[in-house]
Design an enzyme around this catalytic site. Structure first.
Site, PDB file in Angstrom:
ATOM      1  N   ALA A  70       1.224  -1.441  -0.254  1.00  0.00           N
ATOM      2  CA  ALA A  70       0.208  -0.360   0.226  1.00  0.00           C
ATOM      3  C   ALA A  70       0.988   1.597   0.135  1.00  0.00           C
ATOM      4  O   ALA A  70       0.228   2.035  -0.261  1.00  0.00           O
ATOM      5  CB  ALA A  70      -1.101   0.201   0.628  1.00  0.00           C
ATOM      6  N   THR A  71       1.877   0.903   0.280  1.00  0.00           N
ATOM      7  CA  THR A  71       2.990   2.554   0.643  1.00  0.00           C
ATOM      8  C   THR A  71       2.795   2.892  -0.413  1.00  0.00           C
ATOM      9  O   THR A  71       3.059   3.829  -1.428  1.00  0.00           O
ATOM     10  CB  THR A  71       3.999   1.564   1.639  1.00  0.00           C
ATOM     11  OG1 THR A  71       3.912   1.871   3.058  1.00  0.00           O
ATOM     12  CG2 THR A  71       5.165   3.641   1.326  1.00  0.00           C
ATOM     13  N   ASN A 155      -6.749   2.718   9.920  1.00  0.00           N
ATOM     14  CA  ASN A 155      -6.210   1.913  11.057  1.00  0.00           C
ATOM     15  C   ASN A 155      -5.407   2.359  12.694  1.00  0.00           C
ATOM     16  O   ASN A 155      -4.928   0.646  13.356  1.00  0.00           O
ATOM     17  CB  ASN A 155      -4.428   2.459  10.360  1.00  0.00           C
ATOM     18  CG  ASN A 155      -4.443   3.176  10.322  1.00  0.00           C
ATOM     19  OD1 ASN A 155      -4.088   4.091   9.288  1.00  0.00           O
ATOM     20  ND2 ASN A 155      -3.154   3.396  10.364  1.00  0.00           N
ATOM     21  N   GLN A 183      -7.106  -1.413   5.181  1.00  0.00           N
ATOM     22  CA  GLN A 183      -7.636  -1.802   6.308  1.00  0.00           C
ATOM     23  C   GLN A 183      -9.307  -2.413   5.752  1.00  0.00           C
ATOM     24  O   GLN A 183      -9.389  -2.968   6.585  1.00  0.00           O
ATOM     25  CB  GLN A 183      -7.649  -0.375   7.560  1.00  0.00           C
ATOM     26  CG  GLN A 183      -6.307  -0.051   8.299  1.00  0.00           C
ATOM     27  CD  GLN A 183      -5.546  -1.507   8.755  1.00  0.00           C
ATOM     28  OE1 GLN A 183      -5.942  -2.687   9.303  1.00  0.00           O
ATOM     29  NE2 GLN A 183      -3.851  -1.138   9.206  1.00  0.00           N
ATOM     30  N   SER A 203      -2.819  -3.798   0.492  1.00  0.00           N
ATOM     31  CA  SER A 203      -1.808  -5.097   0.576  1.00  0.00           C
ATOM     32  C   SER A 203      -2.774  -6.069   1.389  1.00  0.00           C
ATOM     33  O   SER A 203      -2.983  -6.036   1.909  1.00  0.00           O
ATOM     34  CB  SER A 203      -1.528  -3.905   1.989  1.00  0.00           C
ATOM     35  OG  SER A 203      -0.614  -4.178   1.179  1.00  0.00           O
ATOM     36  N   HIS A 205      -0.864  -8.250   2.398  1.00  0.00           N
ATOM     37  CA  HIS A 205      -0.202  -8.724   4.456  1.00  0.00           C
ATOM     38  C   HIS A 205      -1.705  -8.450   5.747  1.00  0.00           C
ATOM     39  O   HIS A 205      -1.246  -8.623   6.195  1.00  0.00           O
ATOM     40  CB  HIS A 205       1.271  -8.693   4.802  1.00  0.00           C
ATOM     41  CG  HIS A 205       1.211  -6.997   4.362  1.00  0.00           C
ATOM     42  ND1 HIS A 205       0.981  -6.425   6.490  1.00  0.00           N
ATOM     43  CD2 HIS A 205       1.526  -5.444   3.815  1.00  0.00           C
ATOM     44  CE1 HIS A 205       1.329  -5.227   6.123  1.00  0.00           C
ATOM     45  NE2 HIS A 205       1.618  -4.719   4.493  1.00  0.00           N
ATOM     46  N   THR A 244       9.689  -7.207 -12.991  1.00  0.00           N
ATOM     47  CA  THR A 244      10.040  -8.936 -12.629  1.00  0.00           C
ATOM     48  C   THR A 244       8.839  -8.538 -11.910  1.00  0.00           C
ATOM     49  O   THR A 244       8.248  -8.323 -10.626  1.00  0.00           O
ATOM     50  CB  THR A 244      11.278  -9.528 -12.736  1.00  0.00           C
ATOM     51  OG1 THR A 244      11.735  -9.161 -13.636  1.00  0.00           O
ATOM     52  CG2 THR A 244      10.172 -11.052 -12.301  1.00  0.00           C
ATOM     53  N   CYS A 338       3.354   1.396  10.920  1.00  0.00           N
ATOM     54  CA  CYS A 338       4.182   1.441   9.922  1.00  0.00           C
ATOM     55  C   CYS A 338       4.908   3.351  10.340  1.00  0.00           C
ATOM     56  O   CYS A 338       5.488   3.646   9.116  1.00  0.00           O
ATOM     57  CB  CYS A 338       3.432   1.984   8.988  1.00  0.00           C
ATOM     58  SG  CYS A 338       2.609   0.586   8.634  1.00  0.00           S
TER      59      CYS A 338
HETATM   60  C1  LIG Z   1      -3.908   2.380   6.180  1.00  0.00           C
HETATM   61  C2  LIG Z   1      -2.325   1.919   5.888  1.00  0.00           C
HETATM   62  N1  LIG Z   1      -1.877   2.799   4.804  1.00  0.00           N
HETATM   63  C3  LIG Z   1      -0.972   1.747   4.024  1.00  0.00           C
HETATM   64  C4  LIG Z   1      -0.045   1.436   4.694  1.00  0.00           C
HETATM   65  C5  LIG Z   1       1.642   0.741   4.362  1.00  0.00           C
HETATM   66  O1  LIG Z   1       0.776  -1.178   3.762  1.00  0.00           O
HETATM   67  P1  LIG Z   1       2.343  -1.354   3.464  1.00  0.00           P
HETATM   68  O2  LIG Z   1       2.631  -2.267   4.646  1.00  0.00           O
HETATM   69  O3  LIG Z   1       1.054  -2.517   2.219  1.00  0.00           O
HETATM   70  O4  LIG Z   1       3.043  -0.703   2.359  1.00  0.00           O
HETATM   71  C6  LIG Z   1      -0.507   0.550   6.013  1.00  0.00           C
HETATM   72  C7  LIG Z   1      -0.438  -0.782   7.162  1.00  0.00           C
HETATM   73  O5  LIG Z   1       0.097  -0.158   8.092  1.00  0.00           O
HETATM   74  C8  LIG Z   1      -2.266   1.658   6.489  1.00  0.00           C
HETATM   75  O6  LIG Z   1      -2.389   0.441   7.541  1.00  0.00           O
END
Ligand SMILES: Cc1ncc(COP(=O)(O)O)c(C=O)c1O
Length: 394
Positions: A70-71, A155, A183, A203, A205, A244, A338
């Site tokens: 997600a980042t 989050n 989330q 994301s 994970h 890739t 994060c």
């Molecule tokens: C709302 C939100 N955005 C972005 C992220 C970042 O995700 P990633 O770890 O997949 O880069 C998180 C991770 O905690 C999140 O909770």
């Protein structure tokens, strides 16, 4: 260890791992190597997984860019849309309680000369703590606005934002709408057309898939979103994101999302029950209060106002860090994992009106698929014990 930090990350579901392993052992060919049969087979497998993942959120295959999480998706959405050569508008509107993976790209856009407006959220004693101030949002979005970015679910305090209403404001102003749905995807229903968003990040994970893989929905059907690629190289993924393809990750992400969506309804109920059980036990401790929406809160439209597995409590005057030390076998968090590089009090809790001290005295709990009732009871007992000891020491 009792793991109650499922907003930070979730374990890979064993069924997901089973699907991924062959992509690392036997079917390891590069999906871009279509000159040979082994590559073509993997390309087909991965292409299907991308198309099926997209369909699970209501998108088509060519609308999903696979990223590292997600980042990266947020970076691609924000920089890609705002820095595109044909983008003439110079304003971006977002919300103070966004994740740093949105706020930090926005700071950089401000350094590029964009007018970045961060709208406040409602306070902890309002109807919808953490809900975006809709009046301020409406006033801020205008014909110079390139993009609005509002997360679907927070989050830290789990607030679910009224995205459909926000989309209507964006449509009227002719600007793009991005949502960080990290989330939400896999936990609550997410459909890109129902939300009427142009860009949506997620994301794997967070829904029992592997780390290091995620997606960005980029609308192409009715409205065609233009994005400037941020990673250039081999031209993979229609040039949106070179590199890739992470084949085990993509196949794992699809298996994880499919599983999470299939189990979503009963899981939501189970997670809410466990979360409520935890809160009932904690609320009995003197001085404990709730951060974020009431656990039973619904929006005016009759929708959930808070993520079912989310709990955030203030244990003032006991510090969250001290409580975690007093319960070393409990995995919870004192903010967002994060932003762990910044140990200060949570900007989200401050945004809903908590003081620095109240923020430092707060803990976030995230209930997930593998938690049990007895774990919840044990966690509550450890916290009660910790509170008792730490209060005596004061
Ligand atoms: C709302 C939100 N955005 C972005 C992220 C970042 O995700 P990633 O770890 O997949 O880069 C998180 C991770 O905690 C999140 O909770």
């Amino acid at each position: 260890m009792i793991y109650l930090d499922n907003h930070s990350t979730t374990p890979v579901d064993p069924a997901v791992l089973d699907v991924m392993l062959p992509l690392m052992s036997e079917q390891y060919a590069n999906a871009g190597s279509i000159t040979h049969e082994a590559g073509r087979r993997v390309a087909e497998l991965v292409g299907q997984a991308v198309a099926d993942t997209a369909a699970l959120i209501g998108a088509s295959a060519d609308e999903l860019v696979v990223t590292s999480g997600a980042t990266e998706s947020n970076n691609l959405a924000l920089f890609g849309a705002c820095l595109h050569g044909r983008q003439k508008r110079r304003k971006v509107v977002s919300v103070v309680s966004e994740h740093k993976a949105v706020l930090d790209p926005l700071s950089r856009l401000a350094r590029h000369g964009f007018d970045v407006v961060l709208v406040p959220v409602q306070s902890n004693d309002s109807d919808l703590p953490g809900g975006v101030d809709m009046q301020r949002l409406t006033e801020s979005v205008d014909i110079d606005t390139a993009l609005v970015s509002v997360m679907l679910a927070n989050n830290e305090i789990g607030t679910i934002q009224p995205l459909k209403k926000i989309a209507a404001i964006c449509r009227a102003a002719g600007c793009l709408l991005h949502t960080d749905a990290t989330q939400a995807v896999g936990r609550i229903p997410v459909h890109v057309d129902e939300l009427d968003v142009d860009l949506l990040s997620f994301s794997a994970h967070k829904f029992y898939g592997p780390k290091g893989v995620g997606g960005l929905f980029v609308r192409r059907r009715d409205r065609r979103v233009r994005l400037q690629p941020q990673i250039v190289g081999g031209g993979q993924q229609n040039n949106f994101r070179s590199g890739t393809l992470n084949t085990p990750g993509i196949v794992g992400m699809h298996a994880a999302l499919k599983r999470s969506i299939a189990a979503a309804q009963p899981e939501r109920q189970r997670h809410a029950n466990l979360r409520n059980r935890l809160y009932e036990a904690l609320a009995g401790i003197d001085g404990v209060s709730l951060n974020g929406p009431l656990l039973s809160a619904m929006t005016h439209e009759g929708e959930l106002a808070r993520l079912p597995g989310n709990l955030n409590c203030c244990f003032f005057p006991v510090e969250g860090q001290s409580l975690m030390l007093a319960a070393p076998e409990l995995a919870v968090s004192s903010g967002s994992a994060c932003t762990s590089a910044e140990p200060g009090p949570s900007h989200v809790l401050q945004a809903i009106g908590l003081s620095e001290e109240q923020g430092r005295s707060s803990l976030r709990f995230g209930v997930g698929r593998f938690n049990t009732e007895s774990e919840i009871d044990q966690a509550a007992a450890w916290i009660a014990e910790g509170m008792h000891t730490l209060k005596k020491l004061r």
